[in-house]
Design a protein around this motif. Structure first.
Motif, PDB file in Angstrom:
ATOM      1  N   LYS A 152       0.860  -1.307  -0.014  1.00 16.00           N
ATOM      2  CA  LYS A 152       0.104  -0.006   0.268  1.00 16.00           C
ATOM      3  C   LYS A 152       0.917   1.288  -0.136  1.00 16.00           C
ATOM      4  O   LYS A 152       1.874   1.373   0.732  1.00 16.00           O
ATOM      5  N   VAL A 153       0.535   2.112  -0.935  1.00 12.77           N
ATOM      6  CA  VAL A 153       1.180   3.399  -0.713  1.00 12.77           C
ATOM      7  C   VAL A 153       1.009   4.187   0.292  1.00 12.77           C
ATOM      8  O   VAL A 153      -0.090   4.611   0.815  1.00 12.77           O
ATOM      9  N   ASP A 154       2.140   4.838   1.177  1.00 15.32           N
ATOM     10  CA  ASP A 154       1.946   5.474   2.310  1.00 15.32           C
ATOM     11  C   ASP A 154       1.364   6.738   2.012  1.00 15.32           C
ATOM     12  O   ASP A 154       1.713   7.537   0.945  1.00 15.32           O
ATOM     13  N   ASP A 155       0.406   7.408   3.000  1.00 12.93           N
ATOM     14  CA  ASP A 155      -0.231   8.657   2.636  1.00 12.93           C
ATOM     15  C   ASP A 155       0.608   9.647   2.535  1.00 12.93           C
ATOM     16  O   ASP A 155       0.332  10.480   1.722  1.00 12.93           O
ATOM     17  N   GLU A 156       1.972   9.455   3.134  1.00 11.24           N
ATOM     18  CA  GLU A 156       3.085  10.661   3.027  1.00 11.24           C
ATOM     19  C   GLU A 156       3.632  10.559   1.680  1.00 11.24           C
ATOM     20  O   GLU A 156       3.948  11.900   1.172  1.00 11.24           O
ATOM     21  N   VAL A 157       3.640   9.616   1.296  1.00 11.05           N
ATOM     22  CA  VAL A 157       4.486   9.390  -0.216  1.00 11.05           C
ATOM     23  C   VAL A 157       3.142   9.809  -1.159  1.00 11.05           C
ATOM     24  O   VAL A 157       3.595  10.738  -2.137  1.00 11.05           O
ATOM     25  N   VAL A 158       2.069   9.548  -1.029  1.00  3.21           N
ATOM     26  CA  VAL A 158       0.877  10.226  -1.788  1.00  3.21           C
ATOM     27  C   VAL A 158       1.031  11.830  -1.964  1.00  3.21           C
ATOM     28  O   VAL A 158       0.883  12.288  -2.792  1.00  3.21           O
ATOM     29  N   LYS A 159       1.257  12.057  -0.668  1.00  3.39           N
ATOM     30  CA  LYS A 159       1.092  13.816  -0.529  1.00  3.39           C
ATOM     31  C   LYS A 159       2.140  14.103  -1.510  1.00  3.39           C
ATOM     32  O   LYS A 159       2.245  15.227  -2.106  1.00  3.39           O
ATOM     33  N   ALA A 160       3.554  13.593  -1.128  1.00  4.39           N
ATOM     34  CA  ALA A 160       4.856  14.043  -1.841  1.00  4.39           C
ATOM     35  C   ALA A 160       4.602  13.867  -3.326  1.00  4.39           C
ATOM     36  O   ALA A 160       4.841  14.858  -4.159  1.00  4.39           O
ATOM     37  N   VAL A 161       4.124  13.070  -3.971  1.00  5.33           N
ATOM     38  CA  VAL A 161       3.760  12.601  -5.206  1.00  5.33           C
ATOM     39  C   VAL A 161       2.870  13.701  -5.840  1.00  5.33           C
ATOM     40  O   VAL A 161       3.167  14.208  -7.003  1.00  5.33           O
ATOM     41  N   THR A 162       1.859  13.952  -5.377  1.00  6.31           N
ATOM     42  CA  THR A 162       0.846  14.808  -5.573  1.00  6.31           C
ATOM     43  C   THR A 162       1.273  16.124  -5.836  1.00  6.31           C
ATOM     44  O   THR A 162       1.016  16.776  -7.017  1.00  6.31           O
ATOM     45  N   LYS A 163       2.050  16.770  -5.249  1.00  8.78           N
ATOM     46  CA  LYS A 163       2.704  17.963  -5.227  1.00  8.78           C
ATOM     47  C   LYS A 163       3.564  18.064  -6.693  1.00  8.78           C
ATOM     48  O   LYS A 163       3.308  19.118  -7.342  1.00  8.78           O
TER      49      LYS A 163
END
Ligand SMILES: Cc1ncc(COP(=O)(O)O)c(C=O)c1O
Length: 382
Positions: free
Chosen positions: A12-23
């Motif tokens: 599962k992709v970590d929520d922190e990773v999702v945040k970093a990627v989204t930017k």
């Protein structure tokens, strides 16, 4: 309750990773090769990520090449080194328990005139260092040995293998997709010339990986194009994915490893104790912190998998490979399992999100389902 125990396949992709990627999809969407501001921001993020990943391997940033994942990195390492060194020799040494992308890259190289030695492994999945030494000849250009085995969790001794490669002046590559951030990789101490890693096994995005290539190592690229990644991997750089990869590396920590080890051992011990005719594949020690691979005599792994899936527990079999072949896994056969035993094997791989409650539930359901299948099994003798 859904219990995901297939983290060896992906995480599962970590929520922190999702945040970093989204930017880097929305605000900083530039091409890292562009000269304007949004391009420079992407370039800065790219180089910052390169530094983080290099540091995690004790490498230099310019030794890290970003790719589309483990499959590409392994292909680049093996084919790239083979063609760059074909004047020097045409012999490559790998093991019988490599991931399919290494095995199939080597099988293809055989059609191009290269000679491949496939090293045996012992019943726990380790190579024999003496066999490695005696397999090296004056045409050997590369040794490639998987670090953490994706099926049975065996962690090979990179330092000992690296020493042999150095003494014999052959290049050393490892596929570290399963072991990266879970056990030490130090390219200097382990004398690595090349190392493959990827993001989606460590709560990062899919489709992004890296290849460590030691400074001054000659390699022929797979792709020719705009010369990105130090002329070693052309193509517009996947900045958002790479940022997510680096974030996943930053988030990895010792406490999570220790938690996984504890739950792994609980699952192994309870299953072996409470369910008869079971056997652990791979070693007790020098084992990936998240890997449990168990053979259940007299039953089909696929049937057990489906029954667990019905109860919301997601695992994988060790017997059917990703191509849905009915052949038993080459890894299980290489450690000496009979076909029937290999077919009755389950791989359960944990992550930092796995809880003790989930492990308890899995043990309970396994006991019930194995018993139910054995009642029906024609293989059980009275
Ligand atoms: C040991 C190993 N090598 C290589 C790969 C391939 O990596 P990717 O899915 O990033 O192409 C995997 C993942 O399945 C793996 O477990």
């Amino acid at each position: 309750m859904k219990i995901y125990l297939d983290n060896g396949a992906t995480t599962k992709v970590d929520d922190e990773v999702v945040k970093a990627v989204t930017k880097y999809f929305t605000a900083e969407y530039g091409n890292s090769s562009s000269i304007h501001q949004v391009g420079r921001a992407a370039k800065e993020a790219l180089e910052n990520s390169r530094e983080i990943i290099a540091k995690s391997l004790n490498a230099e940033p310019e030794e890290i090449i970003f790719t589309s994942g483990g499959t590409e990195s392994n292909n680049l390492a093996i084919k790239g080194i083979a063609f760059a060194n074909k004047e020097k020799g045409n012999h490559i040494i790998i093991t019988k328990v490599e991931h399919d992308c290494v095995l199939n890259a080597c099988r293809w190289l055989e059609t191009q005139g290269f000679k491949i030695t496939y090293l045996d492994v012992d019943k726990e999945g380790f190579i024999d260092l003496e066999q490695l030494k005696s397999s090296i000849n004056n045409k050997t250009i590369l040794v490639s040995v998987i670090h953490g085995n994706n099926e049975i969790g065996t962690i090979n001794d990179l330092e000992a293998i690296g020493k042999i490669c150095k003494e014999n002046k052959v290049l050393f590559h490892t596929d570290a997709c399963q072991s990266f951030t879970k056990t030490e990789i130090d390219v200097k101490k382990q004398n690595l010339d090349l190392a493959t890693i990827n993001a989606h096994k460590i709560h990062g995005p899919k489709g992004v990986g890296a290849l460590y290539i030691k400074k001054y190592t000659k390699i022929i690229p797979l792709f020719h194009g705009g010369g990105q990644e130090f002329n070693k991997r052309s193509g517009t750089v996947n900045v958002s994915g790479i940022v997510g990869f680096a974030k996943a590396v930053e988030l990895a920590n010792k406490a999570d490893i220790e938690k996984m080890e504890k739950l792994r051992d609980k699952l192994i011990n309870q299953v072996l104790k409470e369910i008869s005719h079971t056997m652990l594949n791979g070693p007790r020690k020098k084992r990936l912190c998240n890997n449990v691979d168990i053979s259940f005599e007299f039953i089909e792994g696929e049937s057990l998998l489906m029954r667990l899936d019905d109860q919301g527990i997601e695992v994988s079999t060790g017997s059917a490979c990703s191509s849905k072949s009915l052949e038993p896994s080459h890894v299980l056969l290489a450690i000496g399992l009979k076909h029937e035993t290999a077919h009755g094997t389950l791989r359960m791989t944990l992550s930092k999100y796995t809880t003790e409650k989930e492990i308890d539930k899995t043990i309970k359901v396994l006991k019930e389902e194995v018993a139910a299948l054995r009642v029906m099994s024609p293989l059980v003798k009275d």
